[in-house]
Design a protein around this motif. Structure first.
Motif, mmCIF file in Angstrom:
data_model
loop_
_atom_site.group_PDB
_atom_site.id
_atom_site.type_symbol
_atom_site.label_atom_id
_atom_site.label_comp_id
_atom_site.label_asym_id
_atom_site.label_seq_id
_atom_site.Cartn_x
_atom_site.Cartn_y
_atom_site.Cartn_z
ATOM 1 N N GLN A 17 30.519 70.279 -4.254
ATOM 2 C CA GLN A 17 29.280 70.538 -5.280
ATOM 3 C C GLN A 17 27.938 70.300 -4.531
ATOM 4 O OE1 GLN A 17 29.662 71.276 -8.425
ATOM 5 N NE2 GLN A 17 27.778 71.956 -8.468
ATOM 6 N N ILE A 18 27.982 69.548 -3.470
ATOM 7 C CA ILE A 18 26.562 69.288 -2.539
ATOM 8 C C ILE A 18 26.404 70.806 -2.041
ATOM 9 C CG2 ILE A 18 25.839 68.534 -0.413
ATOM 10 C CD1 ILE A 18 26.989 65.844 -1.114
ATOM 11 N N PHE A 19 27.411 71.493 -1.471
ATOM 12 C CA PHE A 19 27.082 72.864 -0.972
ATOM 13 C C PHE A 19 26.605 73.746 -2.161
ATOM 14 C CE2 PHE A 19 30.162 71.462 2.415
ATOM 15 C CZ PHE A 19 29.219 71.798 3.697
ATOM 16 N N LYS A 20 27.067 73.618 -3.112
ATOM 17 C CA LYS A 20 26.904 74.465 -4.267
ATOM 18 C C LYS A 20 25.415 74.340 -4.737
ATOM 19 C CE LYS A 20 31.503 75.307 -5.810
ATOM 20 N NZ LYS A 20 32.433 75.055 -6.912
ATOM 21 N N SER A 287 39.743 55.549 -0.024
ATOM 22 C CA SER A 287 38.940 56.597 -0.841
ATOM 23 C C SER A 287 37.480 56.432 -0.771
ATOM 24 C CB SER A 287 39.380 56.221 -2.563
ATOM 25 O OG SER A 287 38.987 55.116 -2.918
ATOM 26 N N GLU A 288 36.935 55.122 -0.545
ATOM 27 C CA GLU A 288 35.443 54.988 -0.179
ATOM 28 C C GLU A 288 35.274 55.857 1.113
ATOM 29 O OE1 GLU A 288 36.719 51.651 -2.771
ATOM 30 O OE2 GLU A 288 37.585 52.712 -0.796
ATOM 31 N N ALA A 289 35.898 55.740 2.241
ATOM 32 C CA ALA A 289 35.613 56.113 3.662
ATOM 33 C C ALA A 289 35.622 57.853 3.557
ATOM 34 C CB ALA A 289 36.477 55.706 4.555
ATOM 35 N N GLN A 290 36.784 58.055 2.777
ATOM 36 C CA GLN A 290 37.069 59.672 2.825
ATOM 37 C C GLN A 290 35.809 60.293 2.224
ATOM 38 O OE1 GLN A 290 39.398 61.291 4.481
ATOM 39 N NE2 GLN A 290 39.267 59.209 5.316
ATOM 40 N N GLU A 291 35.336 59.584 1.109
ATOM 41 C CA GLU A 291 34.078 60.249 0.150
ATOM 42 C C GLU A 291 33.044 59.952 0.996
ATOM 43 O OE1 GLU A 291 32.647 61.548 -3.705
ATOM 44 O OE2 GLU A 291 34.421 61.605 -2.476
ATOM 45 N N ASN A 292 32.657 59.063 1.784
ATOM 46 C CA ASN A 292 31.355 58.942 2.389
ATOM 47 C C ASN A 292 31.400 59.933 3.465
ATOM 48 O OD1 ASN A 292 30.742 56.812 0.949
ATOM 49 N ND2 ASN A 292 31.448 55.025 2.504
ATOM 50 N N VAL A 293 32.429 60.242 4.365
ATOM 51 C CA VAL A 293 32.195 60.954 5.406
ATOM 52 C C VAL A 293 32.229 62.493 4.998
ATOM 53 C CG1 VAL A 293 33.401 59.567 7.149
ATOM 54 C CG2 VAL A 293 34.962 60.901 5.623
ATOM 55 N N ALA A 294 32.785 62.756 3.773
ATOM 56 C CA ALA A 294 32.876 64.170 3.110
ATOM 57 C C ALA A 294 31.366 64.253 2.645
ATOM 58 C CB ALA A 294 33.862 64.223 1.833
ATOM 59 N N LEU A 295 30.898 63.360 1.755
ATOM 60 C CA LEU A 295 29.479 63.665 1.395
ATOM 61 C C LEU A 295 28.535 63.981 2.669
ATOM 62 C CD1 LEU A 295 29.455 61.255 -1.627
ATOM 63 C CD2 LEU A 295 29.976 63.702 -1.628
ATOM 64 N N GLN A 296 28.661 63.126 3.585
ATOM 65 C CA GLN A 296 27.720 63.031 4.857
ATOM 66 C C GLN A 296 27.944 64.337 5.349
ATOM 67 O OE1 GLN A 296 28.202 59.710 7.268
ATOM 68 N NE2 GLN A 296 26.785 60.397 8.829
ATOM 69 N N VAL A 297 29.017 65.092 5.471
ATOM 70 C CA VAL A 297 29.166 66.177 6.413
ATOM 71 C C VAL A 297 28.546 67.425 5.695
ATOM 72 C CG1 VAL A 297 31.286 67.099 5.789
ATOM 73 C CG2 VAL A 297 30.517 67.471 8.277
ATOM 74 N N ALA A 298 28.756 67.262 4.237
ATOM 75 C CA ALA A 298 28.053 68.320 3.548
ATOM 76 C C ALA A 298 26.647 68.306 3.484
ATOM 77 C CB ALA A 298 28.596 68.335 1.952
ATOM 78 N N GLU A 299 26.046 67.144 3.379
ATOM 79 C CA GLU A 299 24.569 67.078 3.425
ATOM 80 C C GLU A 299 23.992 67.502 4.819
ATOM 81 O OE1 GLU A 299 22.392 66.614 1.216
ATOM 82 O OE2 GLU A 299 23.129 65.441 -0.212
#
Length: 530
Positions: A17-20, A287-299
């Protein structure tokens, strides 16, 4: 036209969603990375590629990526990306170095508890309907000595958690300063001391030539009888066969491993031994780590594709496009200067002082400074980049200072790097000639003019006849061809240095033969990323 990004591994819906939301045309195909032929077929359509560890970005994939501008790895490890090939094609490779530090540190602590109390075996026994209470006698952590090998980002967190558990924490890390050790509440020790004293040993270093099998058969034999060893860092840091023997003969009381020399680990000498806890590389699996790195790379990827801003890039300085045209050779020089000192320094670094003269003083000093620090830190931590290196240095208590001055000599500009350690100061200066090639122009206050090559050898000696002949003969007899030979001296019969650019890796045998002549105070092979 909006940039197109392919996500070929599993990323969270929030990251997509960040990308979108940023106006990126995103194609989310979380299983595509496993199909290398299909990835090869479609990769040319995209400006960005977001991955985890399943997608292998090989030379072949990169060759077909005609429009690709950035690869973003959600996580720290980039073993699955051919970074040199990406660099050659002008593709930025980003990672997210800080998103899973706490998770990995917590896993190491959990593994320590598990092996201390034999929890997995006790659980399996109880599930089987047995009640073997006397069989699983554990040990307390309180009051025990925890030996931490590597006190960087993750290791530093483990240190503080160990202190919180009322353990006596000793840490070995060549870059750990006294101030940082005091801040962590740990005792800084040499490796030999740690091996002798620790009841538990946990590893938190990258896998390099220096750290491979840091717990070798010989070092395992030096450990305290009854020690328990935890490895949640990298496979290959421990001689697994030697550890298995030490477990069988009772010298080592237990081990907990999340990483293995060969992965996926289907067979291993540690498997099925009593009081050995094994997990399938779960260090970052929360789940926290996977979410953190996913959001970070999208930004990060969105920022680059839309504005040109660069964060956590492994192969590009954090500078604007305009600056990069002029600064490219100087950034490379800064990295070489730092890398030279990093390879020469074995003791903890207290401070890094950088002097920018003339033309160099008018550039983006933040990027040049980051390149110097990155060059130093890469010697022991290959995962650092120009963004993360200053942060890591600061966390380790290394003071970084910069000075700029107007042109003061024959060169239009130069950079001089001085490192202050617990034992000495070491300095090197360099410049960029009109051909765009970096040069070393001063080492230890001695002037010279040395081209930088991938493989080099540095020596110090008293200025006496026969040194050139000894170097040439010894290297020649070991099959080493000299491409460039540079000498310098402080005064006649005073201190002298030699810096040789050679065609191949200098064999250890050649180094030992040079040392055995008794003519040299120092003989050091060096490797640079040119």
């Amino acid at each position: 036209m909006a940039p197109r990004v392919l996500i070929s591994d599993k990323l969270s819906d929030a990251a997509v969603q960040i990308f979108k939301d940023r106006g990126i045309d995103v194609d989310f195909q979380p299983d595509l990375g496993k199909d290398k032929d299909k990835l090869l077929e479609v990769i040319g359509q995209y400006d960005g590629l977001a991955i985890r560890s399943a997608t292998k970005v090989t030379e072949k994939i990169i060759a077909a990526a005609d429009n690709l501008k950035v690869i973003g790895r959600a996580g720290i490890g980039v073993d699955n990306v051919d970074i040199p090939e990406a660099s050659r094609k002008g593709i930025i490779v980003m990672n997210t170095p800080f998103g899973n530090m706490i998770t990995t540190a917590e896993h190491a602590i959990a593994m320590m508890f598990a092996v201390a109390r034999q929890i997995p075996e006790a659980s399996a026994s109880t599930h089987a309907g047995k009640w073997e209470k006397s069989k699983f006698m554990g040990v307390e952590l309180t009051g025990k000595t925890l030996g931490v090998i590597g006190a960087g980002n993750i290791g530093g967190i483990v240190c503080t958690r160990g202190v919180g558990l009322r353990m006596k924490v000793v840490a070995y890390d060549p870059f750990l300063s006294d101030d940082r050790a005091a801040e962590l509440g740990v005792e800084k020790v040499e490796l030999e001391d740690l091996l002798k004293r620790a009841d538990f040993i946990t590893l938190h270093v990258p896998l390099t030539d220096q750290t491979k099998n840091i717990l070798s058969k010989e070092n395992i034999a030096k450990t305290k009888k009854g020690v328990r060893i935890i490895n949640c860092a990298r496979g290959g840091l421990v001689d697994e066969a030697a550890l298995a023997e030490a477990l069988k003969d009772g010298h080592v009381a237990g081990a907990a491993f999340d990483v293995f020399a060969e992965e996926p680990a289907k067979e291993n000498p540690l498997f099925n031994l009593p009081n050995v806890v094994c997990t399938p590389h779960l260090g970052a699996a929360t789940s926290e780590a996977q979410e953190n790195v996913a959001l970070q790379v999208a930004e990060q990827m969105s920022d680059y594709l839309l504005t040109g801003a660069v964060q956590n890039a492994l192969n590009m300085p954090s500078v604007t496009a305009e600056e990069a045209k002029v600064m490219g050779p100087w950034i490379k020089l800064a990295g070489h200067l730092g890398n030279f000192i990093g390879q020469m320094t074995d003791e903890p670094i207290k401070a890094i002082n950088i002097l920018f003269d003339g033309q160099a003083s008018e550039m983006n000093l933040s990027a040049l400074t980051s390149s110097v620090v990155s060059g130093i830190m890469k010697v022991t931590n290959p995962d650092v980049n120009m963004v993360s290196a200053p942060v890591i240095a600061k966390e380790r208590g290394v003071r970084i200072s910069t000075t700029k001055q107007d042109q003061s000599g024959a060169f239009e500009g130069y950079i001089k790097v001085t490192v202050v350690t617990t034992q000495r100061e070491r300095s090197i200066g360099g410049t960029v000639f009109s051909d765009g090639k970096p040069r070393f122009i001063q080492i230890k206050g001695i002037n010279l003019d040395a081209e930088v090559g991938r493989h080099m050898i540095y020596t110090t000696n008293t200025d006496l006849p026969g040194i050139i002949g000894t170097l040439g003969t010894t290297l020649g007899s070991n099959g080493v061809n000299i491409a460039n030979f540079t000498l310098g001296r402080s005064a006649e019969k005073g201190e002298a240095i030699a810096l040789l650019y050679v065609d191949d890796v200098v064999p250890a045998k050649a180094v030992e033969e040079l040392k055995a002549t008794g003519k040299f105070q120092q003989v050091r092979p060096l490797v640079f990323d040119v």
